[in-house]
Design a protein around this motif. Structure first.
Motif, mmCIF file in Angstrom:
data_model
loop_
_atom_site.group_PDB
_atom_site.id
_atom_site.type_symbol
_atom_site.label_atom_id
_atom_site.label_comp_id
_atom_site.label_asym_id
_atom_site.label_seq_id
_atom_site.Cartn_x
_atom_site.Cartn_y
_atom_site.Cartn_z
ATOM 1 N N ALA A 1 0.833 -1.207 0.000
ATOM 2 C CA ALA A 1 0.000 0.000 0.000
ATOM 3 C C ALA A 1 0.866 1.254 0.000
ATOM 4 O O ALA A 1 0.570 2.219 -0.708
ATOM 5 C CB ALA A 1 -0.926 -0.010 1.210
ATOM 6 N N LEU A 2 1.941 1.229 0.765
ATOM 7 C CA LEU A 2 2.841 2.380 0.805
ATOM 8 C C LEU A 2 3.528 2.584 -0.543
ATOM 9 O O LEU A 2 3.633 3.711 -1.028
ATOM 10 C CB LEU A 2 3.872 2.172 1.911
ATOM 11 C CG LEU A 2 4.725 3.367 2.284
ATOM 12 C CD1 LEU A 2 3.857 4.458 2.869
ATOM 13 C CD2 LEU A 2 5.783 2.941 3.284
ATOM 14 N N GLY A 3 3.967 1.495 -1.157
ATOM 15 C CA GLY A 3 4.593 1.597 -2.474
ATOM 16 C C GLY A 3 3.642 2.108 -3.536
ATOM 17 O O GLY A 3 4.010 2.939 -4.384
ATOM 18 N N MET A 4 2.397 1.636 -3.503
ATOM 19 C CA MET A 4 1.406 2.110 -4.472
ATOM 20 C C MET A 4 1.071 3.573 -4.244
ATOM 21 O O MET A 4 0.887 4.328 -5.200
ATOM 22 C CB MET A 4 0.149 1.250 -4.385
ATOM 23 C CG MET A 4 0.331 -0.143 -4.929
ATOM 24 S SD MET A 4 -1.122 -1.179 -4.722
ATOM 25 C CE MET A 4 -2.314 -0.323 -5.723
ATOM 26 N N LEU A 5 1.011 3.975 -2.996
ATOM 27 C CA LEU A 5 0.736 5.375 -2.684
ATOM 28 C C LEU A 5 1.842 6.274 -3.211
ATOM 29 O O LEU A 5 1.565 7.321 -3.829
ATOM 30 C CB LEU A 5 0.580 5.533 -1.169
ATOM 31 C CG LEU A 5 -0.038 6.818 -0.648
ATOM 32 C CD1 LEU A 5 -1.438 6.985 -1.173
ATOM 33 C CD2 LEU A 5 -0.059 6.787 0.867
ATOM 34 N N VAL A 6 3.084 5.885 -3.024
ATOM 35 C CA VAL A 6 4.210 6.657 -3.544
ATOM 36 C C VAL A 6 4.188 6.669 -5.066
ATOM 37 O O VAL A 6 4.356 7.724 -5.701
ATOM 38 C CB VAL A 6 5.559 6.110 -3.021
ATOM 39 C CG1 VAL A 6 6.726 6.747 -3.749
ATOM 40 C CG2 VAL A 6 5.688 6.335 -1.542
ATOM 41 N N LEU A 7 3.966 5.518 -5.688
ATOM 42 C CA LEU A 7 3.984 5.423 -7.148
ATOM 43 C C LEU A 7 2.898 6.280 -7.783
ATOM 44 O O LEU A 7 3.167 7.055 -8.712
ATOM 45 C CB LEU A 7 3.820 3.969 -7.581
ATOM 46 C CG LEU A 7 3.754 3.746 -9.096
ATOM 47 C CD1 LEU A 7 5.106 4.020 -9.716
ATOM 48 C CD2 LEU A 7 3.279 2.354 -9.398
ATOM 49 N N PHE A 8 1.676 6.171 -7.299
ATOM 50 C CA PHE A 8 0.582 6.920 -7.918
ATOM 51 C C PHE A 8 0.690 8.417 -7.642
ATOM 52 O O PHE A 8 0.359 9.240 -8.505
ATOM 53 C CB PHE A 8 -0.769 6.364 -7.470
ATOM 54 C CG PHE A 8 -1.022 4.975 -7.971
ATOM 55 C CD1 PHE A 8 -0.647 4.599 -9.246
ATOM 56 C CD2 PHE A 8 -1.623 4.029 -7.171
ATOM 57 C CE1 PHE A 8 -0.875 3.317 -9.724
ATOM 58 C CE2 PHE A 8 -1.856 2.751 -7.629
ATOM 59 C CZ PHE A 8 -1.487 2.392 -8.910
ATOM 60 N N ASN A 9 1.167 8.785 -6.468
ATOM 61 C CA ASN A 9 1.418 10.206 -6.216
ATOM 62 C C ASN A 9 2.555 10.715 -7.090
ATOM 63 O O ASN A 9 2.524 11.856 -7.551
ATOM 64 C CB ASN A 9 1.733 10.447 -4.741
ATOM 65 C CG ASN A 9 0.495 10.494 -3.890
ATOM 66 O OD1 ASN A 9 -0.556 10.929 -4.325
ATOM 67 N ND2 ASN A 9 0.618 10.031 -2.668
#
Length: 103
Positions: free
Chosen positions: A47-55
């Motif tokens: 979830a943290l990786g996806m949050l960073v990637l999409f932001n």
């Protein structure tokens, strides 16, 4: 390397840095209990990786759009007209509310 490619890569890097900072702030301030979601669950790293990637995708796109829009020519002042300041000229009579009209 072409100048436009360098500009794009620079803005991607800046957008990624902004995304990491934004995500760190979200987790540090525990917005919507994201700290619990990302740090105390088994798949929180995803979830943290996806949050960073999409932001990062969003912020990099915005950074590149701002950079491209700033490349445009500055607007030129309008030409023509008499450039007479307002208030100098013949007075225009205006009927006020509550005053009787003359016939």
């Amino acid at each position: 390397m072409p100048e436009l490619v360098r500009l794009y890569l620079r803005n991607i890097l800046l957008g990624f840095c902004l995304a990491v900072g934004f995500t760190v702030l979200l987790v540090a301030l525990d917005v919507a209990h994201l700290r619990h979601l990302t740090l105390e669950t088994s798949g929180g790293w995803l979830a943290l990786g996806m949050l960073v990637l999409f932001n990062a995708i969003c912020f990099a796109g915005v950074q590149f759009a701002i950079a491209v829009m700033q490349m445009a020519d500055p607007p030129r002042p309008p030409r023509g007209g008499n450039r007479a300041p307002a208030g100098r000229g013949a007075a225009i009579p205006v009927a006020l509310a509550g005053t009787p009209r003359r016939r």
